[in-house]
Scaffold this motif. Structure first.
Motif, PDB file in Angstrom:
ATOM      1  N   UNK A  89       0.854  -1.182   0.000  1.00  0.00           N
ATOM      2  CA  UNK A  89       0.000   0.000   0.000  1.00  0.00           C
ATOM      3  C   UNK A  89       0.892   1.235   0.000  1.00  0.00           C
ATOM      4  N   UNK A  90       0.658   2.123  -0.943  1.00  0.00           N
ATOM      5  CA  UNK A  90       1.363   3.395  -0.963  1.00  0.00           C
ATOM      6  C   UNK A  90       0.545   4.428  -0.196  1.00  0.00           C
ATOM      7  N   UNK A  91       1.129   5.043   0.842  1.00  0.00           N
ATOM      8  CA  UNK A  91       0.407   6.129   1.499  1.00  0.00           C
ATOM      9  C   UNK A  91       0.379   7.382   0.625  1.00  0.00           C
ATOM     10  N   UNK A  92       1.362   7.524  -0.265  1.00  0.00           N
ATOM     11  CA  UNK A  92       1.379   8.594  -1.258  1.00  0.00           C
ATOM     12  C   UNK A  92       2.528   8.303  -2.211  1.00  0.00           C
ATOM     13  N   UNK A  93       2.617   9.093  -3.275  1.00  0.00           N
ATOM     14  CA  UNK A  93       3.553   8.766  -4.333  1.00  0.00           C
ATOM     15  C   UNK A  93       4.935   9.358  -4.230  1.00  0.00           C
ATOM     16  N   UNK A 118      -0.410  -3.901  -5.750  1.00  0.00           N
ATOM     17  CA  UNK A 118       0.060  -2.580  -5.326  1.00  0.00           C
ATOM     18  C   UNK A 118      -1.151  -1.659  -5.298  1.00  0.00           C
ATOM     19  N   UNK A 119      -1.461  -1.121  -4.129  1.00  0.00           N
ATOM     20  CA  UNK A 119      -2.684  -0.344  -3.940  1.00  0.00           C
ATOM     21  C   UNK A 119      -2.327   1.100  -3.590  1.00  0.00           C
ATOM     22  N   UNK A 120      -3.004   2.029  -4.242  1.00  0.00           N
ATOM     23  CA  UNK A 120      -2.796   3.438  -3.936  1.00  0.00           C
ATOM     24  C   UNK A 120      -3.991   4.253  -4.398  1.00  0.00           C
ATOM     25  N   UNK A 121      -4.012   5.503  -4.016  1.00  0.00           N
ATOM     26  CA  UNK A 121      -5.069   6.401  -4.447  1.00  0.00           C
ATOM     27  C   UNK A 121      -4.973   6.629  -5.962  1.00  0.00           C
ATOM     28  N   UNK A 122      -6.096   6.999  -6.586  1.00  0.00           N
ATOM     29  CA  UNK A 122      -6.120   7.183  -8.032  1.00  0.00           C
ATOM     30  C   UNK A 122      -5.136   8.252  -8.507  1.00  0.00           C
ATOM     31  N   UNK A 123      -4.741   9.177  -7.628  1.00  0.00           N
ATOM     32  CA  UNK A 123      -3.839  10.251  -8.046  1.00  0.00           C
ATOM     33  C   UNK A 123      -2.364   9.916  -7.863  1.00  0.00           C
ATOM     34  N   UNK A 189      -3.030   8.633   1.500  1.00  0.00           N
ATOM     35  CA  UNK A 189      -3.832   7.576   2.128  1.00  0.00           C
ATOM     36  C   UNK A 189      -3.379   7.391   3.560  1.00  0.00           C
ATOM     37  N   UNK A 190      -4.333   7.335   4.492  1.00  0.00           N
ATOM     38  CA  UNK A 190      -4.001   6.863   5.831  1.00  0.00           C
ATOM     39  C   UNK A 190      -4.695   5.526   6.036  1.00  0.00           C
ATOM     40  N   UNK A 191      -4.066   4.669   6.831  1.00  0.00           N
ATOM     41  CA  UNK A 191      -4.507   3.273   6.957  1.00  0.00           C
ATOM     42  C   UNK A 191      -4.847   2.972   8.403  1.00  0.00           C
ATOM     43  N   UNK A 192      -5.996   2.344   8.603  1.00  0.00           N
ATOM     44  CA  UNK A 192      -6.456   1.927   9.923  1.00  0.00           C
ATOM     45  C   UNK A 192      -6.506   0.405   9.948  1.00  0.00           C
TER      46      UNK A 192
END
Length: 399
Positions: A89-93, A118-123, A189-192
């Motif tokens: 998981x990418x918290x950001x790029x 590999x998971x991340x926000x669309x941006x 992205x923040x992860x809980x």
């Protein structure tokens, strides 16, 4: 050797100082510890979290693009567990968070394991493409910032799955919640992790004044950032795992750190907005707006990377554009021309430099005085070279 929890306690109690290089959020401790059931935290320049599941590991951030650093991240994760990487998981790029997968991908290929999701926000992917377009610029500014030659990476591992607002992942009997928030970046992205009561903030919390005004980087979002911190605080996490710095343990401490940071950002934003609405220019704003004194004393809100003034400037840019509000700066005279006029008034370059030296090395205006001669001197050298060339032509001596 102190544990990560003991280091955290020292910093929160004031018995250790964030300005000490050994305790700076970017300090490279090269240490991995299990901080919650099945959750390991690797503390280096940038942090990596590994979550053990029945189907393999989930990585939250992957480490830096630099081979020496991501090889160490890889070795640290493998000290914790040998399981295949199921998901990253990418918290950001940013390149210190989302470019550390190569050793894990090479391992998966060698072991004939499935390639990790590999998971991340669309941006995230648009950011990575922009980094390729601006590789020269980013190499230059980061070389300047960190003082070492740096070649910007142009070979990212793009997300294979994306989301827009929120996403619940279920991997090997564990659930992870992904939430989007604009803050340091637009792709954050923040992860809980509910069963571990653990919160992974990425760079929304870094044990320093929020990096919401970096003068060499694209737009940051102070107001949205504060809102995200409040949303995270409502989770009542027992463990906070930051993008940089050490973990924070205990629900009360986690909540205080998140809400203090939210209040800090919100105060700077609201003060700036009020002055903008009164028609103040950027200089009047930055000379007036200050963080609340009590918050400015918090160990995790020290201006050791970003500064309140820069955050204020970024808020002005976000709400009002790049114009300072000073008419002479809308279409200013060329810098060299300004420098020549000032030097002429001062009686030459030498008096400017002498005045700068008298004011002292750390004086802000001294730096400005020294900048003007630097503008003039190259222009003078070019003019002298042209004059010499013209003189040679007139003498017929050009070759």
């Amino acid at each position: 050797m102190a544990t990560l929890q003991e280091l955290s306690d020292l910093l929160l109690s004031g018995r250790a100082d964030m300005r000490d290089p050994a305790h700076h959020p970017f300090a490279f401790l090269d240490r991995i510890e299990e901080v919650a059931p099945g959750v390991a935290f690797y503390k280096a320049f940038v942090n990596v979290t590994a979550v053990r599941t029945a189907e393999g590991l989930v990585l939250i951030d992957t480490g830096s693009f630099h081979p020496a650093q991501h090889d160490r991240s890889f070795a640290a994760v493998r000290r914790f567990a040998k399981d295949p990487i199921h998901t990253a998981i990418y918290t950001h790029g940013h390149v210190d968070h989302a470019y550390g997968l190569p050793p894990f991908l090479r391992e998966a290929e060698a072991q004939r394991w499935a390639r990790p999701a590999i998971v991340g926000h669309v941006d995230v992917a648009p950011r990575m493409r922009r980094y390729i377009e601006t590789a020269g610029y980013n190499s230059a500014i980061n070389t300047r910032q960190f003082g070492i030659p740096l070649e910007w990476p142009v070979n990212p591992d793009y997300p294979t799955a994306t989301y827009r607002d929120e996403l619940r992942l279920r991997v090997g009997g564990r659930e992870l919640e992904l939430h989007h928030a604009r803050g340091e970046t637009d792709d954050h992205t923040w992860v809980w992790i509910p069963d571990a009561r653990t919160l992974c903030t990425g760079d929304l919390f870094i044990w320093a004044a929020p990096n919401a005004g970096n003068p060499q980087k694209v737009q940051r979002y102070a107001s949205d950032w504060a809102e995200a911190l409040r949303t995270m605080a409502a989770r009542e996490a027992q463990v906070l795992l930051p993008g940089h710095g050490v973990p924070i343990f205990g629900a009360e401490r986690v909540r205080a750190a998140l809400l203090d940071t939210a209040d800090y950002l919100e105060s700077l934003y609201r003060q700036t907005l009020e002055l903008l609405n009164r028609g103040a220019n950027v200089y009047e704003i930055i000379e007036t707006v200050k963080p609340p004194a009590a918050l400015a004393e918090r160990p995790y809100l020290q201006p050791i990377y970003d500064e309140p003034e820069f955050i204020v400037r970024n808020v002005v840019r976000c709400l009002g554009g790049w114009y300072s509000g000073v008419p002479s700066e809308l279409k200013p005279a060329p810098r060299v021309q300004q420098a020549r006029e000032l030097a002429a008034l001062a009686g030459g370059i030498a008096p400017l430099l002498a005045r700068a030296e008298k004011r002292g090395r750390r004086d802000q205006y001294a730096a400005e005085l020294k900048a003007y001669p630097r503008c003039v001197e190259p222009a003078l050298k070019r003019r002298r070279a042209r004059d010499k060339a013209n003189a040679r032509r007139e003498r017929g001596g050009w070759r």
